[in-house]
Design a protein around this motif. Structure first.
Motif, PDB file in Angstrom:
ATOM      1  N   GLU A  51      38.293  69.495   4.704  1.00 32.66           N
ATOM      2  CA  GLU A  51      38.048  70.446   6.102  1.00 32.66           C
ATOM      3  C   GLU A  51      38.755  71.938   5.762  1.00 32.66           C
ATOM      4  O   GLU A  51      38.307  72.776   6.214  1.00 32.66           O
ATOM      5  N   LEU A  52      39.721  71.272   4.983  1.00 31.32           N
ATOM      6  CA  LEU A  52      40.916  72.546   4.609  1.00 31.32           C
ATOM      7  C   LEU A  52      40.085  73.476   3.886  1.00 31.32           C
ATOM      8  O   LEU A  52      40.116  75.126   3.896  1.00 31.32           O
ATOM      9  N   LEU A  53      39.706  73.085   3.221  1.00 34.26           N
ATOM     10  CA  LEU A  53      38.716  73.836   1.408  1.00 34.26           C
ATOM     11  C   LEU A  53      38.059  74.864   2.632  1.00 34.26           C
ATOM     12  O   LEU A  53      37.510  75.852   2.618  1.00 34.26           O
ATOM     13  N   SER A  54      36.828  74.554   3.466  1.00 31.01           N
ATOM     14  CA  SER A  54      35.962  74.887   4.434  1.00 31.01           C
ATOM     15  C   SER A  54      36.833  76.203   5.457  1.00 31.01           C
ATOM     16  O   SER A  54      35.801  76.925   5.667  1.00 31.01           O
ATOM     17  N   LYS A  55      37.394  76.262   5.279  1.00 30.81           N
ATOM     18  CA  LYS A  55      38.087  76.197   6.694  1.00 30.81           C
ATOM     19  C   LYS A  55      38.917  78.076   6.495  1.00 30.81           C
ATOM     20  O   LYS A  55      38.771  78.872   6.667  1.00 30.81           O
ATOM     21  N   GLN A  72      44.563  61.505  -1.462  1.00 34.20           N
ATOM     22  CA  GLN A  72      43.910  61.122  -3.295  1.00 34.20           C
ATOM     23  C   GLN A  72      44.710  61.877  -4.201  1.00 34.20           C
ATOM     24  O   GLN A  72      43.723  63.769  -4.469  1.00 34.20           O
ATOM     25  N   THR A  73      44.816  61.116  -5.447  1.00 30.08           N
ATOM     26  CA  THR A  73      45.185  62.025  -6.863  1.00 30.08           C
ATOM     27  C   THR A  73      44.181  63.170  -7.058  1.00 30.08           C
ATOM     28  O   THR A  73      44.047  63.982  -7.877  1.00 30.08           O
ATOM     29  N   ASN A  74      42.398  62.470  -6.901  1.00 27.74           N
ATOM     30  CA  ASN A  74      41.893  63.367  -7.515  1.00 27.74           C
ATOM     31  C   ASN A  74      41.125  64.567  -5.913  1.00 27.74           C
ATOM     32  O   ASN A  74      40.531  65.189  -7.771  1.00 27.74           O
ATOM     33  N   LYS A  77      43.318  68.479  -7.196  1.00 29.65           N
ATOM     34  CA  LYS A  77      43.552  69.854  -8.100  1.00 29.65           C
ATOM     35  C   LYS A  77      42.723  70.605  -7.106  1.00 29.65           C
ATOM     36  O   LYS A  77      43.077  71.935  -7.960  1.00 29.65           O
ATOM     37  N   TYR A  78      42.221  70.386  -5.985  1.00 26.09           N
ATOM     38  CA  TYR A  78      41.434  71.647  -5.540  1.00 26.09           C
ATOM     39  C   TYR A  78      42.936  72.410  -4.623  1.00 26.09           C
ATOM     40  O   TYR A  78      42.258  72.823  -3.523  1.00 26.09           O
ATOM     41  N   VAL A  79      43.704  71.269  -4.530  1.00 22.93           N
ATOM     42  CA  VAL A  79      44.950  72.087  -3.039  1.00 22.93           C
ATOM     43  C   VAL A  79      45.520  72.769  -3.887  1.00 22.93           C
ATOM     44  O   VAL A  79      46.399  73.882  -3.060  1.00 22.93           O
ATOM     45  N   SER A 100      51.400  67.616 -12.354  1.00 24.68           N
ATOM     46  CA  SER A 100      50.128  67.636 -13.898  1.00 24.68           C
ATOM     47  C   SER A 100      49.665  68.573 -13.226  1.00 24.68           C
ATOM     48  O   SER A 100      49.305  69.648 -14.562  1.00 24.68           O
ATOM     49  N   GLU A 101      48.893  68.950 -12.476  1.00 20.41           N
ATOM     50  CA  GLU A 101      48.255  69.847 -11.824  1.00 20.41           C
ATOM     51  C   GLU A 101      48.646  71.182 -11.801  1.00 20.41           C
ATOM     52  O   GLU A 101      48.173  71.949 -11.662  1.00 20.41           O
ATOM     53  N   ALA A 102      49.566  71.745 -11.249  1.00 17.32           N
ATOM     54  CA  ALA A 102      51.288  72.625 -11.234  1.00 17.32           C
ATOM     55  C   ALA A 102      51.432  73.087 -12.313  1.00 17.32           C
ATOM     56  O   ALA A 102      50.935  74.007 -12.484  1.00 17.32           O
TER      57      ALA A 102
END
Ligand SMILES: *Cc1c(COP(=O)(O)O)cnc(C)c1O
Length: 228
Positions: A51-55, A72-74, A77-79, A100-102
């Protein structure tokens, strides 16, 4: 003045200037969020990644988005590229994934440790023993791409204001203990995120630095209109 703008004005009259107001915009359309933004609010909280990504792309780029729901860990990477603060860090594993994603994108991500303070079983969060163990570990000391900025908690959903007060006081005690024992020298460790529409006045009395308000700003959420 719109309802949203007047709700915000009323609310601001009741909270000290030092307390940050995070507008919880989950389930609300972008237009409502924009209305709140136009009153001068800059922190917005969402609990679902999708929802965050779509808005967020429909809204001003200088909004500071806070993630306040279980992550969730998976989905980290999107946020991680844009999130201003992840308030709902509830496991060491999640914190390591955020780090690690950062690291991959060379960004440092601000995080709060969510502590379980409610009586309900369903609410996520660490207990203090888990945090102590984590913070003392070598692995923790090696996380260079996260910054622990404080704690977050949700009180039991109850009309019993003494119960809520007790839980908020406990969270403030946790913050003070962590500050004293591990984060004395950190200028970043300074936030206690507690207080929602039903209990923010209690949270203010107990020393909150950040309240997360949804329904008092945007009106009651209807369960039927929940986006998928
Ligand atoms: C929904 C939510 C809020 C806001 O709740 P309101 O009662 O609408 O103010 C605050 N914090 C979290 C973690 C939430 O999920």
């Amino acid at each position: 003045m719109s309802d949203i703008a007047s709700n915000i004005r009323l609310l601001k009259q009741q909270i000290p200037q030092s307390v940050k107001l995070v507008a919880v915009s989950k389930t609300r359309p972008a237009n409502d969020i924009l209305e709140a933004y136009n009153t001068g609010l800059k922190y917005f909280g969402e609990n679902r990644v999708q929802e965050l990504l779509s808005k967020k792309d429909l809204l001003p780029p200088d909004i500071e988005w806070h993630l306040i729901g279980h992550l969730q860990t998976n989905k980290v990477k999107y946020v991680v590229t844009f999130i201003s603060m992840i308030q709902s860090v509830d496991t060491f594993r999640l914190l390591k994934t955020i780090n690690s994603e950062a690291h991959k994108i060379g960004r440092i991500v601000d995080c709060l440790l969510q502590i379980h303070i409610a009586e309900e079983e369903t609410k996520f969060g660490f207990n203090m023993a888990e945090i102590d163990e984590m913070v003392r570990s070598v692995e923790f000391s090696e996380l260079k791409y996260i910054r622990i900025c404080g704690v977050m908690g949700m009180a039991t959903f109850t009309d019993d204001s003494l119960q809520v007060q007790k839980e908020f006081r406990y969270l403030a005690d946790c913050f003070n203990d962590l500050k004293r024992n591990y984060f004395k020298d950190s200028e970043f460790f300074r936030e206690i995120s507690m207080g929602m529409s039903g209990d923010y006045m209690t949270a203010i009395r107990e020393g909150t630095t950040m309240i997360r308000i949804g329904s008092l700003i945007f009106g009651e959420r209807s369960k039927q209109n929940k986006p998928a």
